[in-house]
Design a protein around this motif. Structure first.
Motif, PDB file in Angstrom:
ATOM      1  N   GLU A   1       4.526  54.325  34.600  1.00  0.00           N
ATOM      2  CA  GLU A   1       4.929  52.829  33.897  1.00  0.00           C
ATOM      3  C   GLU A   1       3.521  51.891  34.523  1.00  0.00           C
ATOM      4  OE1 GLU A   1       9.573  53.804  33.445  1.00  0.00           O
ATOM      5  OE2 GLU A   1       8.637  52.167  34.793  1.00  0.00           O
ATOM      6  N   CYS A   2       3.481  51.561  35.766  1.00  0.00           N
ATOM      7  CA  CYS A   2       2.404  50.788  36.011  1.00  0.00           C
ATOM      8  C   CYS A   2       0.850  50.668  35.914  1.00  0.00           C
ATOM      9  CB  CYS A   2       2.793  50.767  37.339  1.00  0.00           C
ATOM     10  SG  CYS A   2       4.405  49.842  37.880  1.00  0.00           S
ATOM     11  N   ASP A   3       1.007  51.773  35.094  1.00  0.00           N
ATOM     12  CA  ASP A   3      -0.323  51.780  34.787  1.00  0.00           C
ATOM     13  C   ASP A   3      -1.487  52.645  35.754  1.00  0.00           C
ATOM     14  OD1 ASP A   3      -1.361  52.081  32.386  1.00  0.00           O
ATOM     15  OD2 ASP A   3      -3.040  50.157  32.627  1.00  0.00           O
TER      16      ASP A   3
ATOM     17  N   SER B   1       0.272  50.439  45.768  1.00  0.00           N
ATOM     18  CA  SER B   1       1.600  50.761  45.609  1.00  0.00           C
ATOM     19  C   SER B   1       1.271  50.109  43.871  1.00  0.00           C
ATOM     20  CB  SER B   1       2.330  50.621  46.891  1.00  0.00           C
ATOM     21  OG  SER B   1       2.378  48.606  46.418  1.00  0.00           O
ATOM     22  N   PRO B   2       2.860  50.910  43.636  1.00  0.00           N
ATOM     23  CA  PRO B   2       2.323  51.048  42.042  1.00  0.00           C
ATOM     24  C   PRO B   2       2.407  49.348  41.308  1.00  0.00           C
ATOM     25  CG  PRO B   2       3.555  52.884  42.525  1.00  0.00           C
ATOM     26  CD  PRO B   2       3.826  52.535  43.938  1.00  0.00           C
ATOM     27  N   SER B   3       2.955  48.494  41.896  1.00  0.00           N
ATOM     28  CA  SER B   3       2.665  47.575  41.587  1.00  0.00           C
ATOM     29  C   SER B   3       1.389  46.398  41.801  1.00  0.00           C
ATOM     30  CB  SER B   3       4.003  46.461  42.555  1.00  0.00           C
ATOM     31  OG  SER B   3       3.811  46.651  43.744  1.00  0.00           O
ATOM     32  N   TYR B   4       0.513  46.935  42.674  1.00  0.00           N
ATOM     33  CA  TYR B   4      -0.736  46.823  42.460  1.00  0.00           C
ATOM     34  C   TYR B   4      -1.731  47.316  42.242  1.00  0.00           C
ATOM     35  CZ  TYR B   4       0.854  43.840  46.865  1.00  0.00           C
ATOM     36  OH  TYR B   4       1.430  43.220  47.866  1.00  0.00           O
ATOM     37  N   VAL B   5      -0.984  47.689  41.262  1.00  0.00           N
ATOM     38  CA  VAL B   5      -2.198  48.759  40.215  1.00  0.00           C
ATOM     39  C   VAL B   5      -3.483  47.686  39.432  1.00  0.00           C
ATOM     40  CG1 VAL B   5      -2.829  50.490  38.365  1.00  0.00           C
ATOM     41  CG2 VAL B   5      -0.775  50.984  40.054  1.00  0.00           C
ATOM     42  N   LEU B   6      -2.721  46.004  38.563  1.00  0.00           N
ATOM     43  CA  LEU B   6      -3.183  45.584  37.716  1.00  0.00           C
ATOM     44  C   LEU B   6      -3.958  44.868  38.052  1.00  0.00           C
ATOM     45  CD1 LEU B   6      -0.174  45.566  34.957  1.00  0.00           C
ATOM     46  CD2 LEU B   6      -2.575  46.442  34.798  1.00  0.00           C
ATOM     47  N   LYS B   7      -2.723  44.585  39.462  1.00  0.00           N
ATOM     48  CA  LYS B   7      -3.986  43.552  40.408  1.00  0.00           C
ATOM     49  C   LYS B   7      -5.638  44.556  40.986  1.00  0.00           C
ATOM     50  CE  LYS B   7      -0.206  41.558  41.960  1.00  0.00           C
ATOM     51  NZ  LYS B   7       0.612  41.436  42.728  1.00  0.00           N
TER      52      LYS B   7
END
Lengths: 575, 87
Positions: free
Chosen positions: A288-290, A528-534
């Motif tokens: 989901e976090c790409d 970690s998933p929340s850092y993917v887009l960054k």
């Protein structure tokens, strides 16, 4: 204005909302359990209510699917399917036909499903219990005619506070005027959460007593990132949150641009951008976090907090789930990385004086082959369901790699005899996280299929520093010349031997590390998933040439501090 | 009666979306459709019934169809499960 107060709940929709509370009063859904004399009439009453529910929920699902999220719309359509399910409706009709009123018949049947679903120890199934609760509450409110509260015409800057939001309340919700949602009940997939995410409204659920404690007009901050609710904040707190809010909004707008795109540097070099996970369920979140795959599946977390080791079948189901979630890319599973810092009675790990230098990770596994073999067999069996790689932690030399490969070859033979399928070409790589492995990277690269640099441990062991010890943690930094040299060497050795090298420590997501990693030619990043887009955005800002130029100078600097200051100054320039 | 065993490959198992698709598609056939999972039989035309089966990713399920259009129903179920319910 009342006294400042902080409440805690579960964050279910990202962002920070600041506004004035609108408290949706508690509405009683209690009814009198009366005997029904005119059964036909009662059945019609039930069917009319069900039709109304279906019509309303469908309209909401259409609106949501068209606006933002197809998946959220599907959950709402699932609610319609539930109510109109042939089994469910026939049970309800049967009860009504026996003289029970519609409210009681509905509650009865819903409750039996809620009981079944919530007794199963599986997160997805217990979410279904929340779905049935949602359906029941909305149907009761339609049947009882207590559905007048509408969130349609609220003034701008409103934070809605309610026990729970039902579809009837939200059917004409105005996402522009509502800046936050706080509810007492619900789950991640309950109606309130779905609506909030679909409309991009920050939301916190499970805030006990919120509808009682908050009063209409209270100033409220809804922190949908941490799950904090701050009521009547002082001016300083308010200022801090206004800052947080604007940086969040700015960033999320910019980052969304990188969703669904490949990870490429400014000069068009494609990099892999994978995720670190600790449980099989997190693979879904990684997706989901790409995230493009799993670069580190830590397995030890799943061995904690239990009485006995997970069985082969249990492990098999975890690994298979992760493999299937990323069938088109790959999932790298790290074998059990555990040692004397955690007491696990059933593993027979003894408390050690120096657990970080003791019998841990691959050392432990090679001494307890039964536990190790169970895990490896589960991984091999799961390997037919996708592309799985095996990664060995804390390797200090070629002999460990050979020993593990020997065990794997042995298990493969057993599986072949039993005609159990597995991926015969499964890759076996190693974590490079000890100075010994870094120094011998050239030797290891000849026998490993890939490297993954585990910076957290590599830094601790290289700098001889415990990052948790506040007296010495200042020495812990990926930018120390020793660490940088080590990483450079590891990547060069891997490439000389023709194997790929990734990084799965926190440093992989550190923007200050990027010029170094791009210049050295790191192939993949696992964050970690929340850092993917960054991370994807940050990678896009660098190209090899500009990174090389900076790195040439970095390599001449002698201290961590000089390097840090230098990169920071350069980063300001490329922005 | 016709039957076939499948492995469920969707990551979440047979859950709200996938079970919903299966139930509503199976509802279009006149034959009886059952799912057998761990020795228990569930009505494949009922979403709620499928959900109580708690079928996970990787589980094997047997689909049994019996009645006039049993062959069509089974091949539709096969299409759905093997395409991972992408319609």
């Amino acid at each position: 204005m009342g006294e400042a107060m902080m409440l805690k709940g579960i964050a279910v929709s990202d962002g920070i909302g600041i506004g004035n509370a609108f408290v949706v009063g508690r509405k009683s859904l209690s009814y009198e359990n009366r005997a029904v004399s005119n059964i036909e009439e009662e059945l019609t009453r039930y069917h009319e209510a069900a039709a109304k529910f279906t019509e309303r929920t469908n309209a909401m699902a259409d609106k949501i699917s068209a606006n933002t999220s197809k998946k959220e719309g599907e959950i709402l359509r699932g609610h319609i399917l539930m109510l109109n399910d042939p089994y469910m409706s026939s049970e309800i009709e049967k009860l009504i036909s026996s003289g029970v009123c519609a409210e009681e018949a509905l509650s009865n049947v819903c409750d039996s499903f809620i009981n079944i679903f919530s007794s199963v120890d599986d997160e997805l199934t217990s979410q279904r219990a929340a779905d049935v609760c949602d359906v029941k509450a909305s149907m009761l409110s339609i049947l009882l005619g207590v559905e007048e509260v509408s969130l349609g015409g609220l003034p701008p800057q409103t934070v809605v506070v309610a026990e729970e939001l039902t579809p009837s309340m939200t059917s004409d919700i105005n996402g522009e005027n509502i800046v936050g949602i706080v509810t007492e009940r619900g789950g991640k997939n309950s109606h309130s959460s779905i609506i909030a995410r679909a409309l991009g409204i920050p939301a916190v659920i499970g805030v006990e007593g919120a509808a009682e404690l908050l009063k209409n007009g209270d100033k409220v901050i809804v922190d949908g990132l941490s799950g904090n609710i701050i009521v009547s904040p002082d001016t300083d707190t308010l200022r801090v949150y206004i800052g947080k809010q604007s940086s969040f909004n700015e960033e999320s707008g910019e980052l969304n641009h990188f969703r669904g795109k490949p990870t490429v540097t400014g000069d068009g070099k494609v990099k892999k951008l994978y995720c670190n996970i600790g449980y099989a369920d997190e693979a879904v979140r990684a997706r989901e976090c790409d995230g493009e795959g799993i670069g580190l599946f830590r397995t030890e977390l799943m061995f904690l907090n239990r009485e006995e080791p997970p069985t082969e079948d249990e492990q098999f189901s975890w690994y298979k789930k992760a493999a299937l979630t990323f069938r088109e890319s790959s999932v790298t599973i790290r074998t059990l990385d555990i040692g004397g810092d955690k007491v696990i009675p059933y593993l027979g790990i003894e408390k050690e004086e120096n657990p970080y230098l003791g019998n841990r990770a691959v050392r432990y596994c090679l001494k307890h082959e039964d536990i190790f073999r169970t895990q490896l067999r589960a991984i091999l069996r799961a390997s037919t369901f996708g592309k799985i790689n095996i990664m060995i932690p804390l390797v200090t030399g070629v002999e460990e790699l050979r020993a593990v490969k020997g065990i794997i070859a042995n298990i493969k033979r057993e599986l072949r005899i039993k005609s159990i399928e597995f991926d015969d070409s499964i890759k076996v790589g190693i974590m490079i996280e000890t100075p010994a492995a870094a120094i011998k990277a050239d030797l290891l690269a000849e026998e490993a299929d890939f490297f993954s640099i585990g910076t957290n441990d590599l830094i601790q062991y290289t700098m001889a520093v415990d990052r948790g010890n506040s007296n010495v943690e200042y020495l812990y930094s990926p930018l120390d010349p020793a660490v940088i040299r080590s990483i450079k060497r590891i990547i060069e050795c891997a490439h000389d031997a023709g194997i790929p090298v990734e990084m799965c420590g926190e440093a992989a997501a550190d923007p200050l590390m990027l010029p170094l990693l791009i210049s050295f030619g790191l192939d993949g990043f696992s964050v970690s998933p929340s850092y993917v887009l960054k991370t994807r955005r940050n990678i896009s800002k660098w190209n090899k040439e500009s990174a090389d130029k900076i790195v040439q100078q970095i390599l001449l600097l002698k201290t961590e501090r000089e390097i840090r200051e230098f990169i920071k100054a350069e980063l300001k320039e490329i922005k | 009666m016709v039957n076939k065993t499948f492995t469920i490959i969707s990551a979440d198992g047979l859950h709200l979306r996938t079970a919903g698709v299966l139930a509503s598609e199976m509802g279009k056939f006149s034959c009886n459709v059952a799912i057998i999972h761990n020795g228990m039989t569930f009505n494949a035309k009922s979403l709620m019934n499928i959900l109580t089966a708690c079928i996970k990713c990787g589980d094997n399920v047997e689909i049994c169809c019996s009645g006039g259009d049993e062959q069509e129903a089974l091949s539709r179920a096969e299409d759905l499960i093997e395409s991972n319910f992408i319609m």
